[in-house]
Scaffold this motif. Structure first.
Motif, PDB file in Angstrom:
ATOM      1  N   ALA A   1     -53.291 -31.952  19.973  1.00 14.17           N
ATOM      2  CA  ALA A   1     -51.960 -32.719  19.768  1.00 14.17           C
ATOM      3  C   ALA A   1     -51.197 -32.696  20.953  1.00 14.17           C
ATOM      4  CB  ALA A   1     -51.391 -32.137  18.494  1.00 14.17           C
ATOM      5  N   ARG A   2     -51.004 -34.051  21.360  1.00 18.05           N
ATOM      6  CA  ARG A   2     -49.859 -34.335  22.234  1.00 18.05           C
ATOM      7  C   ARG A   2     -50.014 -33.597  23.605  1.00 18.05           C
ATOM      8  NH1 ARG A   2     -46.361 -34.202  17.467  1.00 18.05           N
ATOM      9  NH2 ARG A   2     -46.183 -36.200  16.584  1.00 18.05           N
TER      10      ARG A   2
ATOM     11  N   ASN B   1     -54.927 -35.621  15.363  1.00 21.45           N
ATOM     12  CA  ASN B   1     -54.616 -34.382  15.156  1.00 21.45           C
ATOM     13  C   ASN B   1     -53.616 -34.369  14.095  1.00 21.45           C
ATOM     14  OD1 ASN B   1     -55.984 -33.283  17.542  1.00 21.45           O
ATOM     15  ND2 ASN B   1     -54.637 -34.736  18.372  1.00 21.45           N
TER      16      ASN B   1
ATOM     17  N   ASP C   1     -49.958 -32.915  13.384  1.00 18.74           N
ATOM     18  CA  ASP C   1     -48.849 -32.030  13.886  1.00 18.74           C
ATOM     19  C   ASP C   1     -48.144 -31.114  13.028  1.00 18.74           C
ATOM     20  OD1 ASP C   1     -46.836 -33.641  12.108  1.00 18.74           O
ATOM     21  OD2 ASP C   1     -46.654 -35.049  13.781  1.00 18.74           O
ATOM     22  N   GLU C   2     -47.112 -30.488  13.407  1.00 22.61           N
ATOM     23  CA  GLU C   2     -46.512 -29.140  12.632  1.00 22.61           C
ATOM     24  C   GLU C   2     -45.739 -29.705  11.341  1.00 22.61           C
ATOM     25  OE1 GLU C   2     -43.862 -30.977  16.134  1.00 22.61           O
ATOM     26  OE2 GLU C   2     -45.776 -30.083  15.762  1.00 22.61           O
ATOM     27  N   ASP C   3     -45.564 -30.853  11.336  1.00 20.31           N
ATOM     28  CA  ASP C   3     -44.932 -31.634  10.172  1.00 20.31           C
ATOM     29  C   ASP C   3     -45.964 -32.155   9.080  1.00 20.31           C
ATOM     30  OD1 ASP C   3     -42.311 -31.176  11.112  1.00 20.31           O
ATOM     31  OD2 ASP C   3     -42.423 -33.000  12.513  1.00 20.31           O
TER      32      ASP C   3
ATOM     33  N   CYS D   1     -51.209 -37.520  14.674  1.00 22.89           N
ATOM     34  CA  CYS D   1     -50.893 -37.706  15.818  1.00 22.89           C
ATOM     35  C   CYS D   1     -52.013 -37.656  16.758  1.00 22.89           C
ATOM     36  CB  CYS D   1     -49.808 -36.635  16.479  1.00 22.89           C
ATOM     37  SG  CYS D   1     -50.518 -35.017  16.846  1.00 22.89           S
TER      38      CYS D   1
ATOM     39  N   ASP E   1     -48.509 -37.738  24.065  1.00 24.33           N
ATOM     40  CA  ASP E   1     -47.146 -37.750  23.472  1.00 24.33           C
ATOM     41  C   ASP E   1     -46.803 -39.249  23.509  1.00 24.33           C
ATOM     42  OD1 ASP E   1     -44.407 -37.586  22.837  1.00 24.33           O
ATOM     43  OD2 ASP E   1     -44.364 -35.934  24.219  1.00 24.33           O
TER      44      ASP E   1
END
Length: 292
Positions: A212-213, A232, A234-236, A240, A244
Protein backbone atom coordinates in the motif's frame (compact mmCIF):
# COMPACT_ATOMS: atom_id res chain seq x y z
CA UNK A 1 -2.68 18.47 -13.11
CA UNK A 2 -2.52 14.82 -14.18
CA UNK A 3 -4.85 13.22 -16.65
CA UNK A 4 -6.70 10.52 -14.70
CA UNK A 5 -6.68 7.25 -16.64
CA UNK A 6 -10.18 5.98 -15.90
CA UNK A 7 -10.69 2.28 -16.40
CA UNK A 8 -14.40 2.71 -17.09
CA UNK A 9 -13.68 4.65 -20.28
CA UNK A 10 -11.31 1.95 -21.50
CA UNK A 11 -13.77 -0.81 -20.61
CA UNK A 12 -16.56 0.97 -22.49
CA UNK A 13 -14.50 1.13 -25.67
CA UNK A 14 -13.69 -2.59 -25.43
CA UNK A 15 -17.32 -3.49 -24.73
CA UNK A 16 -18.64 -1.75 -27.85
CA UNK A 17 -16.49 -3.90 -30.11
CA UNK A 18 -17.12 -7.11 -28.16
CA UNK A 19 -20.90 -6.78 -28.36
CA UNK A 20 -20.67 -6.77 -32.16
CA UNK A 21 -18.36 -9.79 -32.17
CA UNK A 22 -20.59 -11.77 -29.78
CA UNK A 23 -23.66 -11.03 -31.91
CA UNK A 24 -21.81 -12.28 -35.00
CA UNK A 25 -20.86 -15.50 -33.20
CA UNK A 26 -24.43 -16.08 -32.04
CA UNK A 27 -25.64 -15.74 -35.62
CA UNK A 28 -23.36 -18.70 -36.36
CA UNK A 29 -24.90 -20.69 -33.49
CA UNK A 30 -22.10 -20.19 -30.95
CA UNK A 31 -22.63 -18.44 -27.62
CA UNK A 32 -19.29 -17.59 -25.99
CA UNK A 33 -19.14 -19.13 -22.52
CA UNK A 34 -16.89 -18.49 -19.53
CA UNK A 35 -16.69 -20.96 -16.64
CA UNK A 36 -15.48 -19.51 -13.33
CA UNK A 37 -14.13 -21.96 -10.76
CA UNK A 38 -14.01 -20.69 -7.18
CA UNK A 39 -12.76 -22.56 -4.10
CA UNK A 40 -14.06 -21.16 -0.79
CA UNK A 41 -15.57 -17.72 -0.26
CA UNK A 42 -12.74 -15.22 -0.01
CA UNK A 43 -14.14 -11.70 -0.17
CA UNK A 44 -11.78 -10.64 -2.95
CA UNK A 45 -12.70 -13.72 -5.01
CA UNK A 46 -16.40 -12.99 -4.58
CA UNK A 47 -15.86 -9.36 -5.56
CA UNK A 48 -13.94 -10.29 -8.71
CA UNK A 49 -16.51 -12.93 -9.56
CA UNK A 50 -19.35 -10.41 -9.35
CA UNK A 51 -17.46 -7.99 -11.58
CA UNK A 52 -16.64 -10.69 -14.11
CA UNK A 53 -20.23 -11.96 -14.26
CA UNK A 54 -21.54 -8.45 -14.76
CA UNK A 55 -19.06 -7.78 -17.55
CA UNK A 56 -19.95 -11.05 -19.31
CA UNK A 57 -23.68 -10.25 -19.11
CA UNK A 58 -23.09 -6.77 -20.55
CA UNK A 59 -21.37 -8.23 -23.60
CA UNK A 60 -23.71 -11.19 -24.12
CA UNK A 61 -21.26 -13.85 -22.94
CA UNK A 62 -22.68 -16.76 -20.95
CA UNK A 63 -21.10 -17.15 -17.52
CA UNK A 64 -21.17 -20.25 -15.33
CA UNK A 65 -19.83 -20.46 -11.79
CA UNK A 66 -18.66 -23.63 -10.07
CA UNK A 67 -18.17 -23.03 -6.34
CA UNK A 68 -16.25 -25.64 -4.38
CA UNK A 69 -15.90 -25.77 -0.59
CA UNK A 70 -12.65 -24.54 0.92
CA UNK A 71 -11.88 -28.06 2.19
CA UNK A 72 -12.41 -29.77 -1.18
CA UNK A 73 -10.00 -32.64 -1.75
CA UNK A 74 -7.29 -32.45 -4.40
CA UNK A 75 -8.90 -35.37 -6.22
CA UNK A 76 -12.35 -33.77 -6.38
CA UNK A 77 -10.85 -30.43 -7.37
CA UNK A 78 -8.98 -31.98 -10.29
CA UNK A 79 -11.99 -34.07 -11.38
CA UNK A 80 -14.23 -30.99 -11.40
CA UNK A 81 -11.67 -29.00 -13.34
CA UNK A 82 -11.21 -31.83 -15.85
CA UNK A 83 -14.97 -32.07 -16.45
CA UNK A 84 -15.22 -28.36 -17.24
CA UNK A 85 -12.05 -28.50 -19.34
CA UNK A 86 -13.62 -31.22 -21.52
CA UNK A 87 -16.97 -29.42 -21.92
CA UNK A 88 -17.16 -28.29 -25.56
CA UNK A 89 -19.69 -25.57 -24.67
CA UNK A 90 -17.12 -23.81 -22.47
CA UNK A 91 -14.73 -21.49 -24.32
CA UNK A 92 -12.86 -20.02 -21.37
CA UNK A 93 -11.96 -21.11 -17.84
CA UNK A 94 -11.10 -18.71 -15.03
CA UNK A 95 -9.70 -20.27 -11.86
CA UNK A 96 -9.83 -17.77 -9.01
CA UNK A 97 -6.49 -17.74 -7.24
CA UNK A 98 -4.71 -18.05 -4.89
CA UNK A 99 -6.10 -21.44 -3.93
CA UNK A 100 -6.24 -22.70 -0.35
CA UNK A 101 -2.84 -24.01 0.77
CA UNK A 102 -4.26 -27.54 0.88
CA UNK A 103 -4.56 -27.59 -2.93
CA UNK A 104 -1.85 -27.83 -5.57
CA UNK A 105 -2.70 -25.87 -8.72
CA UNK A 106 0.16 -27.44 -10.68
CA UNK A 107 -1.88 -30.35 -12.12
CA UNK A 108 -4.66 -28.09 -13.43
CA UNK A 109 -2.18 -25.57 -14.86
CA UNK A 110 -0.76 -28.44 -16.88
CA UNK A 111 -4.21 -29.82 -17.67
CA UNK A 112 -6.06 -26.74 -18.93
CA UNK A 113 -6.47 -26.54 -22.68
CA UNK A 114 -4.41 -23.57 -23.89
CA UNK A 115 -7.32 -22.30 -25.99
CA UNK A 116 -9.53 -22.16 -22.88
CA UNK A 117 -6.85 -20.65 -20.67
CA UNK A 118 -8.20 -17.10 -20.88
CA UNK A 119 -6.18 -15.84 -17.89
CA UNK A 120 -2.83 -17.13 -19.10
CA UNK A 121 -1.92 -19.64 -16.41
CA UNK A 122 -0.85 -22.63 -18.53
CA UNK A 123 2.83 -23.19 -19.36
CA UNK A 124 1.91 -23.14 -23.05
CA UNK A 125 0.41 -19.67 -22.94
CA UNK A 126 3.14 -18.30 -20.71
CA UNK A 127 5.72 -19.59 -23.19
CA UNK A 128 3.84 -17.84 -25.99
CA UNK A 129 3.84 -14.56 -24.06
CA UNK A 130 7.58 -14.80 -23.44
CA UNK A 131 8.27 -15.64 -27.09
CA UNK A 132 6.09 -12.82 -28.43
CA UNK A 133 3.51 -15.20 -29.93
CA UNK A 134 0.19 -13.31 -29.96
CA UNK A 135 -1.90 -16.45 -30.52
CA UNK A 136 -1.77 -17.17 -26.79
CA UNK A 137 -3.38 -15.49 -23.81
CA UNK A 138 -1.48 -13.19 -21.46
CA UNK A 139 -2.71 -12.85 -17.85
CA UNK A 140 -5.68 -10.45 -17.90
CA UNK A 141 -4.22 -7.90 -15.48
CA UNK A 142 -1.01 -7.55 -17.47
CA UNK A 143 -2.99 -7.16 -20.68
CA UNK A 144 -5.25 -4.58 -19.01
CA UNK A 145 -2.21 -2.31 -18.53
CA UNK A 146 -1.50 -2.53 -22.26
CA UNK A 147 -5.14 -1.69 -23.06
CA UNK A 148 -5.01 1.42 -20.86
CA UNK A 149 -1.80 2.65 -22.46
CA UNK A 150 -3.25 2.07 -25.92
CA UNK A 151 -6.54 3.85 -25.15
CA UNK A 152 -4.77 6.94 -23.80
CA UNK A 153 -2.33 7.05 -26.68
CA UNK A 154 0.77 6.34 -24.60
CA UNK A 155 3.21 4.59 -26.90
CA UNK A 156 5.84 2.38 -25.18
CA UNK A 157 8.21 2.56 -28.18
CA UNK A 158 11.56 3.92 -27.10
CA UNK A 159 10.32 4.87 -23.63
CA UNK A 160 12.16 4.10 -20.39
CA UNK A 161 9.74 1.85 -18.52
CA UNK A 162 10.07 0.60 -14.95
CA UNK A 163 7.85 -2.17 -13.61
CA UNK A 164 7.82 -2.53 -9.85
CA UNK A 165 6.89 -6.15 -9.23
CA UNK A 166 8.13 -9.42 -10.72
CA UNK A 167 5.17 -11.79 -10.40
CA UNK A 168 4.16 -14.20 -13.15
CA UNK A 169 0.68 -12.64 -13.08
CA UNK A 170 1.69 -9.04 -13.82
CA UNK A 171 5.36 -8.04 -13.72
CA UNK A 172 7.07 -10.58 -15.93
CA UNK A 173 4.42 -11.07 -18.63
CA UNK A 174 3.85 -7.30 -18.78
CA UNK A 175 7.59 -6.77 -19.26
CA UNK A 176 7.49 -9.12 -22.26
CA UNK A 177 4.51 -7.29 -23.80
CA UNK A 178 6.20 -3.91 -23.35
CA UNK A 179 9.44 -5.22 -24.85
CA UNK A 180 7.47 -6.46 -27.84
CA UNK A 181 6.09 -2.92 -28.14
CA UNK A 182 9.72 -1.64 -28.27
CA UNK A 183 9.82 -0.25 -24.75
CA UNK A 184 13.10 -0.22 -22.80
CA UNK A 185 12.08 -2.14 -19.68
CA UNK A 186 13.60 -2.33 -16.22
CA UNK A 187 12.03 -4.92 -13.92
CA UNK A 188 12.37 -4.04 -10.23
CA UNK A 189 11.10 -5.41 -6.94
CA UNK A 190 11.06 -4.53 -3.25
CA UNK A 191 14.69 -5.68 -2.80
CA UNK A 192 16.10 -3.61 -5.66
CA UNK A 193 18.90 -1.35 -4.47
CA UNK A 194 18.30 2.39 -4.97
CA UNK A 195 14.72 1.59 -5.88
CA UNK A 196 13.52 5.20 -5.68
CA UNK A 197 16.14 6.31 -8.19
CA UNK A 198 15.30 3.49 -10.60
CA UNK A 199 11.61 4.39 -10.50
CA UNK A 200 12.31 8.09 -10.83
CA UNK A 201 14.11 7.55 -14.15
CA UNK A 202 11.03 6.00 -15.75
CA UNK A 203 8.90 7.73 -18.34
CA UNK A 204 6.32 5.01 -17.70
CA UNK A 205 6.11 3.55 -14.21
CA UNK A 206 3.97 0.51 -13.43
CA UNK A 207 3.48 -0.29 -9.74
CA UNK A 208 2.57 -3.93 -9.09
CA UNK A 209 4.34 -4.82 -5.86
CA UNK A 210 1.30 -5.31 -3.63
CA UNK A 211 2.32 -2.85 -0.92
CA UNK A 212 0.00 0.00 0.00
CA UNK A 213 1.16 3.47 -1.11
CA UNK A 214 4.82 2.44 -1.33
CA UNK A 215 5.40 4.60 -4.42
CA UNK A 216 5.89 8.10 -3.05
CA UNK A 217 6.33 11.44 -4.81
CA UNK A 218 10.14 11.25 -4.85
CA UNK A 219 9.95 7.94 -6.77
CA UNK A 220 8.07 9.48 -9.69
CA UNK A 221 9.70 11.57 -12.40
CA UNK A 222 8.20 14.82 -13.68
CA UNK A 223 5.45 14.16 -16.25
CA UNK A 224 5.77 10.40 -15.96
CA UNK A 225 2.92 8.04 -16.83
CA UNK A 226 1.99 6.10 -13.68
CA UNK A 227 -0.07 2.89 -13.83
CA UNK A 228 -1.11 1.53 -10.45
CA UNK A 229 -1.92 -2.18 -10.48
CA UNK A 230 -1.96 -2.66 -6.70
CA UNK A 231 -5.12 -3.31 -4.73
CA UNK A 232 -4.60 -3.00 -0.99
CA UNK A 233 -6.63 -2.28 2.12
CA UNK A 234 -5.38 0.71 4.11
CA UNK A 235 -5.45 1.30 7.86
CA UNK A 236 -8.96 2.75 7.58
CA UNK A 237 -10.30 -0.29 5.75
CA UNK A 238 -10.47 1.47 2.38
CA UNK A 239 -9.05 0.36 -0.96
CA UNK A 240 -5.81 1.92 -2.14
CA UNK A 241 -3.10 1.17 -4.65
CA UNK A 242 0.66 0.80 -4.52
CA UNK A 243 0.98 4.50 -5.38
CA UNK A 244 0.38 7.39 -2.99
CA UNK A 245 -2.17 8.87 -5.38
CA UNK A 246 -2.71 12.21 -3.64
CA UNK A 247 1.03 12.89 -3.39
CA UNK A 248 1.80 11.86 -6.97
CA UNK A 249 -1.19 13.07 -9.01
CA UNK A 250 0.11 16.61 -9.51
CA UNK A 251 3.57 15.42 -10.58
CA UNK A 252 2.63 12.75 -13.12
CA UNK A 253 1.32 13.51 -16.61
CA UNK A 254 -1.04 10.53 -16.48
CA UNK A 255 -2.04 8.39 -13.52
CA UNK A 256 -4.49 5.53 -12.98
CA UNK A 257 -6.55 5.54 -9.77
CA UNK A 258 -7.37 2.72 -7.35
CA UNK A 259 -10.17 1.81 -7.39
CA UNK A 260 -11.40 2.71 -10.84
CA UNK A 261 -8.27 2.04 -12.88
CA UNK A 262 -6.63 -1.21 -14.00
CA UNK A 263 -9.09 -3.41 -12.10
CA UNK A 264 -11.97 -1.95 -14.08
CA UNK A 265 -10.34 -3.08 -17.31
CA UNK A 266 -9.26 -6.58 -16.25
CA UNK A 267 -12.73 -8.12 -16.57
CA UNK A 268 -13.10 -6.51 -20.02
CA UNK A 269 -9.85 -8.17 -21.11
CA UNK A 270 -11.22 -11.44 -19.74
CA UNK A 271 -14.32 -11.02 -21.91
CA UNK A 272 -12.12 -10.19 -24.89
CA UNK A 273 -10.17 -13.40 -24.36
CA UNK A 274 -13.35 -15.52 -24.12
CA UNK A 275 -14.57 -14.08 -27.42
CA UNK A 276 -11.18 -14.73 -29.03
CA UNK A 277 -11.37 -18.36 -27.87
CA UNK A 278 -14.95 -18.74 -29.16
CA UNK A 279 -13.93 -17.30 -32.54
CA UNK A 280 -11.11 -19.84 -32.72
CA UNK A 281 -13.58 -22.62 -31.92
CA UNK A 282 -15.93 -21.34 -34.63
CA UNK A 283 -13.09 -21.35 -37.16
CA UNK A 284 -12.14 -24.91 -36.29
CA UNK A 285 -15.76 -26.07 -36.63
CA UNK A 286 -15.85 -24.57 -40.11
CA UNK A 287 -12.75 -26.62 -40.93
CA UNK A 288 -14.31 -29.78 -39.44
CA UNK A 289 -11.51 -29.90 -36.92
CA UNK A 290 -11.27 -29.67 -33.14
CA UNK A 291 -9.29 -27.53 -30.74
CA UNK A 292 -10.43 -29.07 -27.46
Amino acid sequence: MSIIMKGADVAKSIKEELVKEVEALKEKGITPCLSIIRVGERSDDLSYERGARKRMEMTGIQCRVTALPKDVSQEEFEQTFSRINEDSDVHGILLLRPLPKSLDEGPVRAMIHPNKDVDGMSPVNMAKVFSGDETGFAPCTAQAVMEILRYYGVMPRGKRITILGRSMVVGRPLAMSLLKADGTVTLCHTRTEELAQECNKAQILVAAAGKARMVTEDMVGENAVVIDVGINVDEDGGLCGDVDFEAVKNKAAYISPVPGGVGSVTSSVLAKHVVKSAKGFCKMLAQNSSIW
